[in-house]
Design a protein around this motif. Structure first.
Motif, PDB file in Angstrom:
ATOM      1  N   PHE A  33      76.257  35.091   0.145  1.00 16.02           N
ATOM      2  CA  PHE A  33      77.524  35.650   0.616  1.00 16.02           C
ATOM      3  C   PHE A  33      78.078  36.569  -0.473  1.00 16.02           C
ATOM      4  CE2 PHE A  33      77.023  31.763   3.009  1.00 16.02           C
ATOM      5  CZ  PHE A  33      77.493  32.093   4.288  1.00 16.02           C
ATOM      6  N   ILE A  34      78.218  37.840  -0.161  1.00 16.77           N
ATOM      7  CA  ILE A  34      78.782  38.806  -1.106  1.00 16.77           C
ATOM      8  C   ILE A  34      80.188  39.143  -0.619  1.00 16.77           C
ATOM      9  CG2 ILE A  34      78.547  41.101  -2.110  1.00 16.77           C
ATOM     10  CD1 ILE A  34      75.531  40.865  -1.683  1.00 16.77           C
ATOM     11  N   VAL A  35      81.188  38.817  -1.447  1.00 14.87           N
ATOM     12  CA  VAL A  35      82.574  38.944  -0.983  1.00 14.87           C
ATOM     13  C   VAL A  35      83.426  39.738  -1.966  1.00 14.87           C
ATOM     14  CG1 VAL A  35      82.399  36.722   0.220  1.00 14.87           C
ATOM     15  CG2 VAL A  35      83.392  36.813  -2.076  1.00 14.87           C
ATOM     16  N   GLN A  36      84.446  40.365  -1.420  1.00 18.62           N
ATOM     17  CA  GLN A  36      85.475  40.998  -2.245  1.00 18.62           C
ATOM     18  C   GLN A  36      86.830  40.563  -1.702  1.00 18.62           C
ATOM     19  OE1 GLN A  36      86.061  45.445  -2.529  1.00 18.62           O
ATOM     20  NE2 GLN A  36      85.623  45.018  -4.679  1.00 18.62           N
ATOM     21  N   VAL A  37      87.663  40.056  -2.607  1.00 18.60           N
ATOM     22  CA  VAL A  37      88.992  39.581  -2.225  1.00 18.60           C
ATOM     23  C   VAL A  37      90.014  40.663  -2.566  1.00 18.60           C
ATOM     24  CG1 VAL A  37      90.751  37.812  -2.581  1.00 18.60           C
ATOM     25  CG2 VAL A  37      88.317  37.186  -2.647  1.00 18.60           C
ATOM     26  N   TYR A  38      90.867  40.959  -1.604  1.00 19.51           N
ATOM     27  CA  TYR A  38      91.925  41.939  -1.859  1.00 19.51           C
ATOM     28  C   TYR A  38      93.266  41.358  -1.436  1.00 19.51           C
ATOM     29  CZ  TYR A  38      92.059  43.022   3.171  1.00 19.51           C
ATOM     30  OH  TYR A  38      92.197  42.940   4.528  1.00 19.51           O
ATOM     31  N   ASN A  39      94.311  41.887  -2.025  1.00 23.81           N
ATOM     32  CA  ASN A  39      95.666  41.469  -1.668  1.00 23.81           C
ATOM     33  C   ASN A  39      96.512  42.712  -1.515  1.00 23.81           C
ATOM     34  OD1 ASN A  39      97.840  39.805  -1.121  1.00 23.81           O
ATOM     35  ND2 ASN A  39      97.404  38.421  -2.830  1.00 23.81           N
ATOM     36  N   VAL A  40      97.489  42.659  -0.644  1.00 21.97           N
ATOM     37  CA  VAL A  40      98.346  43.811  -0.382  1.00 21.97           C
ATOM     38  C   VAL A  40      99.785  43.441  -0.651  1.00 21.97           C
ATOM     39  CG1 VAL A  40      99.113  45.495   1.319  1.00 21.97           C
ATOM     40  CG2 VAL A  40      96.758  44.657   1.366  1.00 21.97           C
ATOM     41  N   TYR A  41     100.406  44.178  -1.537  1.00 23.50           N
ATOM     42  CA  TYR A  41     101.817  43.965  -1.831  1.00 23.50           C
ATOM     43  C   TYR A  41     102.587  45.188  -1.338  1.00 23.50           C
ATOM     44  CZ  TYR A  41      99.954  40.398  -4.942  1.00 23.50           C
ATOM     45  OH  TYR A  41      99.288  39.309  -5.446  1.00 23.50           O
ATOM     46  N   LYS A  59      84.857  46.965   2.571  1.00 23.30           N
ATOM     47  CA  LYS A  59      83.586  46.657   3.232  1.00 23.30           C
ATOM     48  C   LYS A  59      82.577  47.771   3.006  1.00 23.30           C
ATOM     49  CE  LYS A  59      81.594  44.892   7.485  1.00 23.30           C
ATOM     50  NZ  LYS A  59      81.817  44.507   8.901  1.00 23.30           N
ATOM     51  N   ALA A  60      83.041  49.030   3.061  1.00 21.60           N
ATOM     52  CA  ALA A  60      82.145  50.168   2.815  1.00 21.60           C
ATOM     53  C   ALA A  60      81.607  50.134   1.390  1.00 21.60           C
ATOM     54  CB  ALA A  60      82.894  51.477   3.076  1.00 21.60           C
ATOM     55  N   PHE A  61      82.474  49.738   0.456  1.00 22.61           N
ATOM     56  CA  PHE A  61      82.083  49.624  -0.951  1.00 22.61           C
ATOM     57  C   PHE A  61      80.985  48.578  -1.117  1.00 22.61           C
ATOM     58  CE2 PHE A  61      82.857  47.304  -5.000  1.00 22.61           C
ATOM     59  CZ  PHE A  61      82.464  48.294  -5.887  1.00 22.61           C
ATOM     60  N   LEU A  62      81.160  47.406  -0.496  1.00 21.01           N
ATOM     61  CA  LEU A  62      80.168  46.339  -0.599  1.00 21.01           C
ATOM     62  C   LEU A  62      78.850  46.740   0.059  1.00 21.01           C
ATOM     63  CD1 LEU A  62      82.288  43.126   0.112  1.00 21.01           C
ATOM     64  CD2 LEU A  62      81.543  44.019  -2.094  1.00 21.01           C
ATOM     65  N   GLU A  63      78.931  47.348   1.214  1.00 17.31           N
ATOM     66  CA  GLU A  63      77.724  47.758   1.923  1.00 17.31           C
ATOM     67  C   GLU A  63      76.950  48.817   1.138  1.00 17.31           C
ATOM     68  OE1 GLU A  63      79.243  48.874   5.735  1.00 17.31           O
ATOM     69  OE2 GLU A  63      79.121  46.815   6.538  1.00 17.31           O
ATOM     70  N   ILE A  77      75.165  38.217   3.598  1.00 20.79           N
ATOM     71  CA  ILE A  77      76.355  38.345   4.438  1.00 20.79           C
ATOM     72  C   ILE A  77      77.474  38.956   3.616  1.00 20.79           C
ATOM     73  CG2 ILE A  77      78.073  37.085   5.804  1.00 20.79           C
ATOM     74  CD1 ILE A  77      75.847  34.918   6.176  1.00 20.79           C
ATOM     75  N   VAL A  78      77.997  40.091   4.073  1.00 14.55           N
ATOM     76  CA  VAL A  78      79.048  40.811   3.360  1.00 14.55           C
ATOM     77  C   VAL A  78      80.400  40.510   3.991  1.00 14.55           C
ATOM     78  CG1 VAL A  78      79.950  43.100   2.799  1.00 14.55           C
ATOM     79  CG2 VAL A  78      77.495  42.660   2.630  1.00 14.55           C
ATOM     80  N   LYS A  79      81.380  40.123   3.168  1.00 16.22           N
ATOM     81  CA  LYS A  79      82.702  39.781   3.683  1.00 16.22           C
ATOM     82  C   LYS A  79      83.796  40.369   2.795  1.00 16.22           C
ATOM     83  CE  LYS A  79      81.791  36.876   7.152  1.00 16.22           C
ATOM     84  NZ  LYS A  79      82.286  37.082   8.538  1.00 16.22           N
ATOM     85  N   THR A  80      84.845  40.886   3.417  1.00 15.91           N
ATOM     86  CA  THR A  80      86.058  41.248   2.696  1.00 15.91           C
ATOM     87  C   THR A  80      87.135  40.261   3.096  1.00 15.91           C
ATOM     88  OG1 THR A  80      86.678  42.825   4.429  1.00 15.91           O
ATOM     89  CG2 THR A  80      85.477  43.687   2.551  1.00 15.91           C
ATOM     90  N   LEU A  81      87.823  39.701   2.135  1.00  7.05           N
ATOM     91  CA  LEU A  81      88.782  38.631   2.393  1.00  7.05           C
ATOM     92  C   LEU A  81      90.140  38.973   1.792  1.00  7.05           C
ATOM     93  CD1 LEU A  81      86.393  35.714   1.350  1.00  7.05           C
ATOM     94  CD2 LEU A  81      86.803  36.525   3.680  1.00  7.05           C
ATOM     95  N   LYS A  82      91.179  38.752   2.560  1.00 11.32           N
ATOM     96  CA  LYS A  82      92.531  39.026   2.086  1.00 11.32           C
ATOM     97  C   LYS A  82      93.204  37.737   1.627  1.00 11.32           C
ATOM     98  CE  LYS A  82      97.092  40.608   3.584  1.00 11.32           C
ATOM     99  NZ  LYS A  82      97.926  41.023   4.725  1.00 11.32           N
ATOM    100  N   GLY A  83      93.846  37.788   0.467  1.00 10.51           N
ATOM    101  CA  GLY A  83      94.586  36.624  -0.011  1.00 10.51           C
ATOM    102  C   GLY A  83      94.578  36.527  -1.521  1.00 10.51           C
TER     103      GLY A  83
END
Length: 264
Positions: A33-41, A59-63, A77-83
């Motif tokens: 599992f390749i993931v990137q976590v992002y948060n939005v303020y 997601k484009a960056f990970l791909e 499996i590529v995932k972008t996760l918010k939190g």
């Protein structure tokens, strides 16, 4: 070892790190599992919704990173996760039944004098999932000699040695145990649990102010290609990990470091 998770930042070493992760996963037949976590303020009243934009770019960056590596038939499996980073990663690990988190020392491009960056340090210190710290640019190879350093061999937590056992068995590696007697030594600390006895080939006892100094003293004589330490509230790296960033002058490893969750 069935499921491995790799958090990705913006480091220049990302492609090399992902290739190591694929090679490692291939050895175990594991899913990656390749993931990137992002948060939005956003400020109150902001009309522009940026979530979808950031998710799409992430997601484009990970791909794009994955397109630059040889996946060797490994299920990726590529995932972008918010939190929030740790909470989100822990939820992801639970949902995917993750056995191991692979991290690079610096997930973002920061100063050369830093060994563990803030993000990597936070993952190692705060997450309860076992972690493998892979040096920058390190190429995968079979592991032949593991040095496990502890100041207490007492084990109370079920299954805590699973990652170590899996790696030892897969590569038929020798496991040397370094018991470090520190000023905080307690009676019974060096009584080996039966599960530990079954995987240890050689035992060395030393007396040093800290576990880390014990490793420094005996590293060359053991010549390991993997170091195994234990995450504790007051264990290996405790004082250094009170701050998430760790400088190379305080600790630096040219080999992968397996960090087990607390034994107790």
């Amino acid at each position: 070892m069935n499921n491995i998770l790799v958090p990705v930042g913006s480091s220049k070493n990302a492609v090399s790190h992902l290739q190591y992760a694929v090679d490692f996963a291939e050895a175990f037949g594991a899913r990656l599992f390749i993931v990137q976590v992002y948060n939005v303020y956003t400020k109150a009243g902001t009309m522009i919704k940026v979530d979808q934009i950031i998710e799409k770019e992430s997601k484009a960056f990970l791909e794009d990173l994955v397109s630059q590596i040889d996946t060797k038939g490994v299920e990726v499996i590529v995932k972008t996760l918010k939190g929030k980073l740790i909470d989100t990663l822990e939820l992801a690990c639970k949902a995917a039944d993750v056995d191991l988190v692979l991290i690079e020392p610096r997930t973002n491009s920061i100063k050369d004098e830093v060994y563990l960056g803030k993000t990597s340090g936070k993952i190692v210190k705060q997450m309860d999932v076992p972690a493998l710290i892979v040096p920058e640019g390190y190429k995968f190879s079979a592991i032949s000699n593991i040095l496990m350093a502890v100041k207490s061999a007492i084990i109370k937590k079920e299954g805590v040695l699973k990652p170590l056992i899996a790696i030892k068995d897969k590569f038929k590696a020798t496991t040397d145990l370094l018991l470090v007697k520190t000023p905080f030594h307690k009676e019974g600390d060096f009584e080996l649990h039966k599960d530990l006895k079954t995987i240890v080939n050689n035992i060395t006892t030393t007396e040093n102010p800290t576990t880390f100094q014990g490793v420094l003293e005996h590293f060359q004589s053991h010549n390991p290609d993997m170091l195994c330490v234990v995450r504790r509230k007051r264990g290996f790296f405790a004082k250094k990990w009170e701050k998430n960033t760790i400088l190379k002058k305080d600790f630096y490893s040219r080999i992968p470091v397996l960090v087990l969750s607390g034994l107790k």
